[in-house]
Design an enzyme around this catalytic site. Structure first.
Site, mmCIF file in Angstrom:
data_model
loop_
_atom_site.group_PDB
_atom_site.id
_atom_site.type_symbol
_atom_site.label_atom_id
_atom_site.label_comp_id
_atom_site.label_asym_id
_atom_site.label_seq_id
_atom_site.Cartn_x
_atom_site.Cartn_y
_atom_site.Cartn_z
ATOM 1 N N LYS A 145 -1.712 -43.584 -5.237
ATOM 2 C CA LYS A 145 -1.963 -44.484 -4.023
ATOM 3 C C LYS A 145 -1.088 -45.746 -4.260
ATOM 4 C CE LYS A 145 -6.157 -45.983 -6.466
ATOM 5 N NZ LYS A 145 -7.469 -45.850 -6.893
ATOM 6 N N ARG A 164 -19.355 -48.276 -3.436
ATOM 7 C CA ARG A 164 -18.240 -48.787 -2.721
ATOM 8 C C ARG A 164 -17.987 -47.779 -1.474
ATOM 9 N NH1 ARG A 164 -12.577 -49.504 -6.062
ATOM 10 N NH2 ARG A 164 -12.917 -47.085 -5.940
ATOM 11 N N TYR A 192 9.937 -77.207 -6.696
ATOM 12 C CA TYR A 192 8.950 -77.824 -5.800
ATOM 13 C C TYR A 192 8.109 -78.744 -6.611
ATOM 14 C CZ TYR A 192 10.591 -74.829 -1.977
ATOM 15 O OH TYR A 192 11.551 -74.153 -1.040
ATOM 16 N N MET A 197 9.429 -68.869 -3.805
ATOM 17 C CA MET A 197 9.485 -67.459 -3.059
ATOM 18 C C MET A 197 10.284 -66.554 -3.505
ATOM 19 S SD MET A 197 9.853 -66.494 1.018
ATOM 20 C CE MET A 197 8.398 -67.370 1.497
HETATM 21 C C1 LIG Z 1 -7.526 -45.513 -8.029
HETATM 22 C C2 LIG Z 1 -8.603 -44.475 -8.430
HETATM 23 C C3 LIG Z 1 -8.386 -43.907 -9.595
HETATM 24 C C4 LIG Z 1 -7.528 -44.145 -10.657
HETATM 25 O O1 LIG Z 1 -7.987 -45.202 -11.219
HETATM 26 P P1 LIG Z 1 -7.233 -45.887 -12.561
HETATM 27 O O2 LIG Z 1 -8.381 -46.998 -13.033
HETATM 28 O O3 LIG Z 1 -6.096 -46.386 -12.193
HETATM 29 O O4 LIG Z 1 -7.130 -44.792 -13.479
HETATM 30 C C5 LIG Z 1 -9.210 -42.828 -9.504
HETATM 31 N N1 LIG Z 1 -10.208 -42.443 -8.924
HETATM 32 C C6 LIG Z 1 -10.446 -43.043 -7.541
HETATM 33 C C7 LIG Z 1 -11.373 -42.717 -6.770
HETATM 34 C C8 LIG Z 1 -9.641 -44.100 -7.510
HETATM 35 O O5 LIG Z 1 -9.675 -44.718 -6.208
#
Ligand SMILES: *Cc1c(COP(=O)(O)O)cnc(C)c1O
Length: 349
Positions: free
Chosen positions: A41, A135, A251, A299
């Protein structure tokens, strides 16, 4: 007329593909009789799906997780639909239709999502059970719903909340997941992220879902020595100047020289993910020479003290030390943030 070829970039990200492959193989080994998948992701945690997925598939990975439906097309360029699951699941009929049309699996997280999927025609899906992170995921109390029994579940999964700590919650989630897994038929079961893999084989089940450790993150000390750095950012020197005592930099003039300093202005700023958290703490490297950041991060630029590298020229490359555990400790950012922040101006080959 076609635009001319671009000149060389001033930011680049070297990716150690061998380290990436060896990290996946190590995590796969640590998953025992289970197999390691891969969380890709957020554009493979900022490293780039196109850079990462071919390497992981070559190493043997066959199950890839993204969060958004919008992340599917780029992944489909490198992996078949049958290897892809979308963690956020369908929240609209359009999402469910997209899953059906592409053949990508949804991860169902609520009874609402279960019904959207069944209404769209159903088929192979993953099911996320909430065992305590509160969550995303189906509450255990709702598992008895008649629609759950109608699902064709490929992977039954849950997600650990505190796997990077020695928390009692780890064992509680493990026990709850194991008892749910005995009740709900599925082809395979999956609980562990990167840190969960380090908790031991009890947590591995049939499939693990490492993310950050693939890319060099070390969420638990058990993994240090096993996991290697993958991402090596570099930035070019735009200008060299001589500061005199009393000259201030950047800055708000946060730094003032009290001696003559050879300073280098470097093409790296907060728009590239080099956040102002590094102000007063960051340093770049040229070989063994250490070049501390002077004044505030802008930036698109920082200024560093180049006194330790007297041969430095405009256009030369400097290394950004990016060993993730160390960079996290010195910046206060998480290892995850350090990766996913890396901006779109980095060039990868
Ligand atoms: C992002 C995610 C992972 C991977 O987690 P890491 O801590 O980066 O290894 C695994 N399972 C779910 C559901 C996630 O959202």
């Amino acid at each position: 007329m076609n635009p001319p070829d671009l000149p060389p970039p001033t930011l680049r990200l070297r990716i150690d593909a061998q380290a990436l492959a060896s990290n996946w193989r190590a995590l796969d080994r640590l998953s025992g009789s289970g197999e390691a998948g891969a969380a890709v992701k957020a554009n493979a945690y900022g490293i780039g799906v196109a850079n990462v997925v071919p390497v992981l598939r070559e190493a043997g990975a066959r199950r890839f997780f993204v969060a958004h439906w919008s992340e599917v097309p780029a992944l489909l360029d490198h992996a078949p639909a049958s290897e892809i699951a979308v963690l956020h699941g369908p929240i609209s009929p359009e999402d469910a239709a997209f899953a059906k049309a592409t053949g990508v699996k949804p991860v169902l997280n609520s009874l609402h999502q279960v019904r959207l999927w069944l209404t769209a025609g159903g088929g192979l899906c993953d099911l996320m059970i909430d065992t305590g992170i509160n969550r995303l995921g189906l509450p255990v109390a709702e598992l008895g719903d008649g629609d759950i029994a109608r699902l064709e579940i490929d992977t039954l999964m849950s997600h650990l909340a505190s796997a990077d700590e020695n928390a009692a919650q780890n064992r509680q989630q493990l026990d709850l997941f194991a008892s749910v897994a005995r009740e709900i038929p599925a082809r395979r079961r999956s609980l562990a992220n990167s840190a969960g893999i380090a908790l031991g084989l009890d947590y591995a089940f049939d499939l693990t879902r490492p993310g950050v450790a693939l890319y060099g993150g070390i969420p638990r000390s058990e993994l240090s020595g096993t996991i290697a750095q993958v991402a090596f950012p570099q930035a070019a020197v735009l200008q060299l100047r001589n500061l005199l005592p009393g000259d201030s930099v950047g800055y708000n003039a946060l730094f003032t020289a009290d001696e003559p300093i050879r300073a280098a202005t470097v093409s790296l700023g907060y728009a590239d993910g080099y956040l102002r958290a590094w102000t007063g703490r960051g340093e770049l490297r040229r070989g063994d020479a250490v070049l501390p950041v002077l004044g505030r991060v802008s930036m698109d630029m920082i200024v560093v003290d180049a006194s330790a590298a007297p041969d430095l020229r405009e256009g030369d490359w400097l290394d950004l030390p990016y060993s993730l555990p160390e960079a996290a400790a010195s910046s206060g950012l998480s290892q995850y943030e350090l990766l996913t922040l890396l901006g779109r101006r980095f060039h990868t080959d």
